[in-house]
Structures are given as C-alpha cells and as structure tokens.
Design an enzyme around this catalytic site. Sequence first.
Site, mmCIF file in Angstrom:
data_model
loop_
_atom_site.group_PDB
_atom_site.id
_atom_site.type_symbol
_atom_site.label_atom_id
_atom_site.label_comp_id
_atom_site.label_asym_id
_atom_site.label_seq_id
_atom_site.Cartn_x
_atom_site.Cartn_y
_atom_site.Cartn_z
ATOM 1 N N GLY A 147 0.837 -1.198 0.000
ATOM 2 C CA GLY A 147 0.000 0.000 0.000
ATOM 3 C C GLY A 147 0.862 1.234 0.000
ATOM 4 O O GLY A 147 2.070 1.160 0.200
ATOM 5 N N GLY A 151 -2.802 2.479 5.791
ATOM 6 C CA GLY A 151 -3.390 1.559 6.753
ATOM 7 C C GLY A 151 -2.817 0.149 6.641
ATOM 8 O O GLY A 151 -3.284 -0.771 7.310
ATOM 9 N N HIS A 199 4.571 3.376 15.467
ATOM 10 C CA HIS A 199 4.392 1.937 15.256
ATOM 11 C C HIS A 199 4.457 1.167 16.576
ATOM 12 O O HIS A 199 3.713 0.202 16.765
ATOM 13 C CB HIS A 199 5.427 1.413 14.253
ATOM 14 C CG HIS A 199 5.043 1.700 12.841
ATOM 15 N ND1 HIS A 199 4.548 0.750 12.000
ATOM 16 C CD2 HIS A 199 5.072 2.852 12.128
ATOM 17 C CE1 HIS A 199 4.283 1.299 10.831
ATOM 18 N NE2 HIS A 199 4.593 2.568 10.881
ATOM 19 N N ALA A 207 3.447 2.290 19.453
ATOM 20 C CA ALA A 207 2.157 2.540 20.089
ATOM 21 C C ALA A 207 1.063 1.666 19.462
ATOM 22 O O ALA A 207 0.190 1.150 20.172
ATOM 23 C CB ALA A 207 1.790 4.022 19.976
ATOM 24 N N GLU A 251 15.126 -5.947 16.118
ATOM 25 C CA GLU A 251 15.706 -4.956 15.210
ATOM 26 C C GLU A 251 16.589 -5.702 14.212
ATOM 27 O O GLU A 251 17.569 -6.326 14.607
ATOM 28 C CB GLU A 251 16.544 -3.937 15.993
ATOM 29 C CG GLU A 251 15.784 -3.205 17.081
ATOM 30 C CD GLU A 251 14.859 -2.126 16.556
ATOM 31 O OE1 GLU A 251 15.080 -1.649 15.428
ATOM 32 O OE2 GLU A 251 13.914 -1.780 17.292
#
Length: 171
Positions: free
Chosen positions: A7, A12, A49, A51, A62
């Site tokens: 997207g 979203g 991200h 949150a 990571e």
Amino acid sequence: MLILVSGGSASGKSKYAEDLVVKAPPGERIYVATMQVWDEESRRRVERHRAMRAGKGFRTEEQPVHLSEMPVPAGAVVLLEDLSNLTANEWFGPAGPAGAEERVLSGIKKLQREAACTVVVTNELFSDGIPYDEETADYLAALARLNGAIAARADQVYEVVCGIPVCWKGA
C-alpha cells in the site's frame, strides 16, 4: 503461510498487517523492525508503530540488514515491517547493491520456511511519476522485482487503499 501486504504511505497497511498477525494461529509474535533511525521524523514513525503494537503481544527484533541471520523460533508468527526499508538498507549499505536482492529474498525464504506465518509489509513507491536519479531508480526497480517475487511465493497478497484491504491473491 506467507502473506504480502502492500500500500501507499499512510494507507493503513501496517494496521492491517498487525491485525492479520493477531488473528493468526497461536505462536510467538515477532515484529521484525527494519527501519534505521536517522532523524526526528524516523523516531516519530518508530514511536507511532510501537504505540500501534502496544498490548498485542509482539516481541520486537531490530533487523535492518542480514535478515537470513535472524533466529526464528518454530511456530512463530512474524511481521516484517517493512520490505522497502530492508531493501534500501541492503542496497545502500556497506555491502552495496550487488547481491542485495538475493540477500533480501533469502531472508524472506528463511522466514517462510521457519515461521508458521510470515506477514511482509511493503510500500507502493512506483506510481508517483517522479523522475529519479539512476541509483534511486535502480533501487526502486529492485524493490519492484522483490515485490513480484514475494507475491509469486505468497499464499495471500493484499493491497490496502484508504484503510480498505483488497485481496489480489488467496482468501
């Protein structure tokens, strides 16, 4: 199971991908973070991200490069966020563009083999009509080839537009 979610910026796609992982069969949820934090804007994006994932049971790894070296517990449900960052990190990193696509694709194949479910988020970066310098255009072409290769391998492919997922492959 391999799922590709694509997207545009702020479409979203990340929320949709997280929802897919939360609804997946039980297993350790691993969020593979590929963004390298360089500035305040990237710090804000990472915090947004984090949150979004809060309370959803994700363990964050990571892994901005060398995806194939990341250990994957059997039965894990993996969310890779995102392919465009991972590709850029490999392409523009110390190892350079030679072999970057192969490095990225071998990491995706490893996740597909070892995880119960892998959801890969990627960006639609190809339809803006802006002319780019040769190096950037080459990176975008590599990302397009990777998107196609992963879509071909995927069980399901979704494009998220204005928060609405459109299924292009699978169900």
